[in-house]
Design a protein around this motif. Structure first.
Motif, short mmCIF file in Angstrom:
data_model
loop_
_atom_site.label_atom_id
_atom_site.label_comp_id
_atom_site.label_asym_id
_atom_site.label_seq_id
_atom_site.Cartn_x
_atom_site.Cartn_y
_atom_site.Cartn_z
N ASP A 27 0.58 -16.32 -16.07
CA ASP A 27 -0.15 -16.56 -14.84
C ASP A 27 -1.52 -17.16 -15.13
O ASP A 27 -2.26 -16.66 -15.99
CB ASP A 27 -0.32 -15.24 -14.05
CG ASP A 27 -1.02 -15.46 -12.73
OD1 ASP A 27 -0.56 -16.32 -11.95
OD2 ASP A 27 -2.03 -14.78 -12.47
N ASP A 35 2.23 -14.06 -9.84
CA ASP A 35 1.47 -12.97 -9.25
C ASP A 35 2.16 -12.54 -7.97
O ASP A 35 3.37 -12.71 -7.83
CB ASP A 35 0.02 -13.39 -9.03
CG ASP A 35 -0.12 -14.65 -8.17
OD1 ASP A 35 0.83 -15.00 -7.44
OD2 ASP A 35 -1.18 -15.28 -8.21
N ASP A 36 1.41 -12.04 -6.98
CA ASP A 36 2.04 -11.58 -5.74
C ASP A 36 2.28 -12.70 -4.73
O ASP A 36 2.63 -12.45 -3.58
CB ASP A 36 1.21 -10.46 -5.10
CG ASP A 36 -0.19 -10.90 -4.70
OD1 ASP A 36 -0.57 -12.07 -4.99
OD2 ASP A 36 -0.92 -10.09 -4.12
N VAL A 64 -0.18 -7.00 -16.63
CA VAL A 64 -1.49 -7.62 -16.48
C VAL A 64 -2.45 -7.02 -17.50
O VAL A 64 -2.50 -5.80 -17.68
CB VAL A 64 -2.02 -7.42 -15.04
CG1 VAL A 64 -3.45 -7.90 -14.92
CG2 VAL A 64 -1.12 -8.14 -14.05
N ALA A 130 4.72 -8.10 -9.15
CA ALA A 130 3.33 -7.72 -8.87
C ALA A 130 3.20 -6.32 -8.27
O ALA A 130 2.10 -5.80 -8.15
CB ALA A 130 2.68 -8.74 -7.93
N ASN A 131 4.32 -5.70 -7.93
CA ASN A 131 4.30 -4.37 -7.33
C ASN A 131 3.74 -3.35 -8.32
O ASN A 131 4.07 -3.37 -9.50
CB ASN A 131 5.72 -3.99 -6.91
CG ASN A 131 5.75 -2.67 -6.17
OD1 ASN A 131 5.63 -1.62 -6.78
ND2 ASN A 131 5.90 -2.74 -4.87
N THR A 132 2.89 -2.44 -7.83
CA THR A 132 2.30 -1.41 -8.70
C THR A 132 2.77 0.00 -8.32
O THR A 132 2.17 0.98 -8.73
CB THR A 132 0.77 -1.48 -8.66
OG1 THR A 132 0.33 -1.36 -7.30
CG2 THR A 132 0.26 -2.78 -9.25
N ALA A 165 1.64 -4.19 -12.69
CA ALA A 165 2.05 -5.55 -12.35
C ALA A 165 2.33 -6.35 -13.62
O ALA A 165 1.70 -6.13 -14.65
CB ALA A 165 0.96 -6.23 -11.53
N ASP A 167 2.56 -10.22 -15.32
CA ASP A 167 2.11 -11.59 -15.09
C ASP A 167 2.37 -12.54 -16.25
O ASP A 167 1.85 -13.65 -16.29
CB ASP A 167 0.63 -11.62 -14.71
CG ASP A 167 -0.30 -11.22 -15.84
OD1 ASP A 167 0.18 -10.71 -16.88
OD2 ASP A 167 -1.52 -11.42 -15.70
#
Length: 192
Positions: A27, A35-36, A64, A130-132, A165, A167
């Motif tokens: 990313d 990313d999201d 990330v 990107a989900n946490t 997340a 990336d």
């Protein structure tokens, strides 16, 4: 539709192999968006040819701000096969390529040959990186020309077992370079 819009898929980046040890999509680097922006990402591997005979293509990710491409994963691996001469066919669950809470690269195909006509092609899909809150699911389907003159349809699936997340993603053969081939990275639109 933009020129990069392909029926809900948006082409993000194309990388052509030329004796690459690894191919990575990170990313923010070289116009990569990972990313999201999208809930689903796909990598289309087209005619990846190994420099070394009898190798499998594999992938791993980074969370990330992490490094090392060694996130914990759980995966399973299944094949359908048919010999070119028709001498054998069948399907099998291949436990040797499974991972249980392991940090190695995840195998996406069996053992690709490196003769001129041999390569591997297919699609890897990663959901909601990107989900946490949740782990990240992935599915893969590849077709290879095996080093033993077998056409093999492979299925790999599992979880990236972290809630951080993701990336970054990296692809490589189990040994040797990615001699030739192309990897396309797509984002799948949230509202198609």
């Amino acid at each position: 539709r933009t020129q990069h819009d392909n029926g809900g898929r948006v082409l993000i980046k194309t990388i052509e192999a030329n004796s690459h040890a690894t191919i990575a999509f990170i990313d923010g680097a070289d116009d990569v968006v990972f990313d999201d922006t999208y809930d689903v990402y796909e990598w289309h591997l087209v005619n990846l040819h190994p420099a070394t005979n009898d190798e499998g293509i594999s992938f791993q990710v980074n969370a990330v701000d992490a490094s090392g491409f060694n996130e914990t994963t759980t995966s399973s691996f299944y094949i359908n096969k048919n010999y070119e001469d028709g001498s054998d066919e069948g399907h099998a669950y291949v436990t040797d390529y499974d991972q249980q809470q392991a940090t190695g690269y995840i195998r996406l195909c069996n053992d690709v040959g490196n003769e001129d006509e041999e390569s591997v092609s297919g699609v890897l899909t990663l959901y909601n990186p990107a989900n946490t809150t949740f782990t990240k699911h992935f599915l893969s389907r590849m077709n290879e020309n095996n080093a033993s003159d077998i056409s093999i349809d492979t299925f790999a699936q599992g979880n990236i077992d972290i809630t951080d997340a993701i990336d970054e993603i990296s692809f490589k053969f189990t040994s040797g370079a990615i001699d030739l081939g192309t990897i396309y990275m797509y984002g799948v639109k949230k509202n198609v």
